[in-house]
Write a protein that holds these residues in place. Structure first.
Motif, short mmCIF file in Angstrom:
data_model
loop_
_atom_site.label_atom_id
_atom_site.label_comp_id
_atom_site.label_asym_id
_atom_site.label_seq_id
_atom_site.Cartn_x
_atom_site.Cartn_y
_atom_site.Cartn_z
N ALA A 96 0.83 -1.21 0.00
CA ALA A 96 0.00 0.00 0.00
C ALA A 96 0.86 1.26 0.00
CB ALA A 96 -0.94 -0.01 1.20
N ILE A 97 1.99 1.21 0.68
CA ILE A 97 2.89 2.36 0.74
C ILE A 97 3.47 2.63 -0.66
CG2 ILE A 97 5.01 3.26 1.77
CD1 ILE A 97 4.45 1.47 4.19
N ASP A 98 3.89 1.56 -1.34
CA ASP A 98 4.46 1.71 -2.68
C ASP A 98 3.40 2.10 -3.70
OD1 ASP A 98 7.25 0.87 -2.11
OD2 ASP A 98 6.29 -1.00 -1.58
N LEU A 99 2.18 1.60 -3.53
CA LEU A 99 1.11 1.95 -4.45
C LEU A 99 0.76 3.44 -4.33
CD1 LEU A 99 -1.02 1.29 -6.53
CD2 LEU A 99 -2.48 0.40 -4.69
N ARG A 100 0.78 3.97 -3.10
CA ARG A 100 0.54 5.40 -2.94
C ARG A 100 1.57 6.22 -3.72
NH1 ARG A 100 2.76 9.46 -0.43
NH2 ARG A 100 4.32 8.09 0.48
N LEU A 101 2.84 5.81 -3.65
CA LEU A 101 3.90 6.48 -4.39
C LEU A 101 3.67 6.37 -5.90
CD1 LEU A 101 6.65 7.91 -4.55
CD2 LEU A 101 7.74 5.66 -4.36
N PHE A 102 3.24 5.19 -6.34
CA PHE A 102 3.00 4.96 -7.76
C PHE A 102 1.85 5.83 -8.27
CE2 PHE A 102 1.31 2.13 -11.25
CZ PHE A 102 2.37 2.34 -12.12
N LEU A 103 0.75 5.88 -7.51
CA LEU A 103 -0.39 6.70 -7.91
C LEU A 103 -0.03 8.19 -7.92
CD1 LEU A 103 -3.31 4.95 -5.96
CD2 LEU A 103 -2.75 4.74 -8.39
N LYS A 104 0.77 8.59 -6.96
CA LYS A 104 1.21 9.99 -6.92
C LYS A 104 2.08 10.32 -8.14
CE LYS A 104 3.36 13.33 -3.79
NZ LYS A 104 4.02 13.52 -2.46
N THR A 105 2.92 9.37 -8.53
CA THR A 105 3.76 9.55 -9.72
C THR A 105 2.90 9.68 -10.97
OG1 THR A 105 5.60 8.33 -8.73
CG2 THR A 105 5.57 8.51 -11.13
N LEU A 106 1.89 8.83 -11.09
CA LEU A 106 0.99 8.90 -12.24
C LEU A 106 0.22 10.21 -12.27
CD1 LEU A 106 -0.48 5.26 -12.29
CD2 LEU A 106 1.37 6.18 -13.70
N HIS A 107 -0.19 10.68 -11.09
CA HIS A 107 -0.97 11.91 -11.01
C HIS A 107 -0.13 13.14 -11.36
CE1 HIS A 107 -3.65 15.03 -9.62
NE2 HIS A 107 -2.78 15.39 -8.68
N GLN A 108 1.09 13.19 -10.83
CA GLN A 108 1.93 14.37 -11.02
C GLN A 108 2.79 14.31 -12.27
OE1 GLN A 108 4.17 14.62 -7.36
NE2 GLN A 108 2.46 15.52 -6.21
N GLY A 109 3.07 13.12 -12.77
CA GLY A 109 4.03 13.00 -13.87
C GLY A 109 3.44 12.72 -15.24
#
Length: 474
Positions: free
Chosen positions: A301-314
């Motif tokens: 879940a911690i890594d998925l939050r980072l992944f979703l944030k990357t998709l949202h911002q990048g």
């Protein structure tokens, strides 16, 4: 009697010296090496052998073309003087330090796959054939019997180093979040693969009994790791004409191969007009490892939050649809909750849809998480069933009802679209209906196109405790 004994003694005394003499000259003689202390008598050379030796020495001294280049070098090698050390390439580094080579860090390598234009979306101007497969303007693709598409992925699985695509990642957890692209072929002939099915070669006890056929099977053909920057660059390239992403999070007992295959098949059957993305957490891919997977999903879940944030911002995506199945819902709901807390000041949703199919998460936990993350998504849909045997077993193991289990009444919350699919004809386990049931596929098809729940066919409005839910009526 005495004479016979005397005769035997005499014979033995005569035979023993004869046997010792034969032992030194016979074929069974053991040859002493140079380290032996015994002196070995050598015969003197005859005139003929001396002449042969002289001819051999003459042959050795005879020069061949190119020998002159080695004479000076061999003379130097015999010289007692100390050889000079060569100057190092970098004057500031000593020759002794250079003896220790600097370890090379392996860079992600990805060979650009050769594939046709992605066909996960129906070309503009074509006529939809109800809820059937998309129609392609290129008849050659129809005759070929399959299409090839890419799935972008993020994973916390450990890279195995095995170049064979299905074994690219295993069940062990890696140290960092990795990015990459997988290439998958999907059959297009409805007679070879029905809508919603993830066809693979027949396998019994991990023994594959038939060869892979792209006209019949969904096949992972290639996978490659990318750096984060290159990943986003290529993903944005795909989003230029179709700025939508379908992000899939798989459940328990799934391999990396299954995750990307299911993501490609789901996007194709939904005729998704955009790019397919998958987040693959380190499930061990074994039914007996439920507890092991349940422990790993929290870290995922911690890594998925980072992944979703990357998709949202990048990325330049304008619409992002999130789909989680089974235990994958634990990772997605916790990631969304933490992301919502991080973006506390943001009031507008950042995700178009959140779709939770057969979520294997405690109902009380889900209700608390949903109360926070519902403000960053436009709509959240939950599919549940009373015939889901996997979730019934999960309730016995965990001690609490799961959000996807409607056997004692479906979970209803303000702002949540709850859909009971218990009446649908599913497989024996009844846990994978989100991807292999045509009715559910058709409902998700309309959902991602913005249809309100009351306009989607076969759904009947129900209520419980003053809250509304919907029931599928075949």
């Amino acid at each position: 009697m005495k004479s016979n004994t005397f005769f035997k003694i005499v014979c033995l005394l005569g035979i023993v010296p004869f046997w010792l003499a034969c032992a030194q000259t016979g074929p069974w003689t053991m040859t002493k090496g140079p380290a032996s202390s015994e002196k070995v008598e050598t015969s003197k050379p005859t005139p003929s052998t001396a002449k042969q030796k002289s001819d051999s020495v003459t042959a050795l001294k005879k020069k061949f073309p190119g020998d002159e280049a080695f004479e000076e070098k061999s003379t130097e090698s015999l010289s007692p003087s100390k050889p000079k050390l060569e100057e190092p390439e970098h004057p500031t580094v000593s020759a002794e330090i250079e003896l220790f080579e600097k370890p090379q860090v392996e860079e992600p390598i990805f060979e650009e796959p050769e594939f046709e234009q992605p066909a996960v979306h129906a070309p503009s101007g074509t006529v939809e054939a109800g809820a059937t497969m998309p129609i392609f303007e290129d008849e050659a693709k129809q005759q070929k019997g399959f299409v090839v598409t890419n799935v972008f992925y993020g994973t916390t699985r450990k890279y195995t180093g095995v170049k064979i695509s299905p074994k690219f990642y295993g069940g062990d957890a890696g140290e960092t979040l990795e990015y990459g692209i997988a290439t998958i072929s999907v059959p297009t002939d409805p007679q070879m693969r029905s809508k919603g099915s993830l066809t693979t070669p027949l396998t019994i006890f991990e023994m594959q009994l038939e060869e892979e056929d792209p006209k019949k099977h969904v096949i992972l053909t290639k996978a490659g790791r990318l750096s984060k920057d290159v990943f986003l660059q290529r993903l944005n390239g795909n989003l230029t004409d179709h700025p939508a992403m379908l992000v899939f999070v798989h459940g328990f007992n799934n391999t990396f191969e299954y995750a990307v295959q299911r993501a490609a098949q789901l996007a194709y059957d939904l005729e998704f007009d955009g790019t397919s993305v998958v987040f693959s957490w380190p499930s061990n891919g074994q039914a007996q490892d439920y507890i092991k997977d349940a422990n790993r999903i929290r870290a995922a879940a911690i890594d998925l939050r980072l992944f979703l944030k990357t998709l949202h911002q990048g990325t330049e995506a304008k619409s992002v649809y999130l789909v989680a199945h089974s235990m994958g819902s634990v990772a997605l709901t916790n990631a969304l909750h933490d992301l919502a807390l991080e973006m506390k000041e943001r009031q507008k949703p950042i995700f178009k849809e959140v779709i939770l199919a057969a979520p294997d998460i405690d109902q009380v936990e889900f209700a608390k998480l949903f109360a926070e993350f519902k403000r960053i998504t436009e709509r959240t849909t939950l599919y549940a069933s009373s015939r889901d045997q996997a979730l019934i077993i999960s309730r016995e193991v965990n001690g609490y009802r799961r959000a996807g289990d409607s056997s004692d009444g479906i979970l209803t919350l303000p702002g949540l679209d709850s859909i009971d699919v218990s009446r649908l004809d599913t497989n024996l386990i009844g846990h994978s209906y989100f991807g292999d049931n045509k009715s559910v596929i058709s409902d998700i098809y309309r959902l991602i196109r913005g249809s309100p729940i009351y306009q989607r066919g076969k759904l009947v409005k129900r209520s419980i405790a003053g809250l509304t839910f919907w029931e599928f009526i075949p």
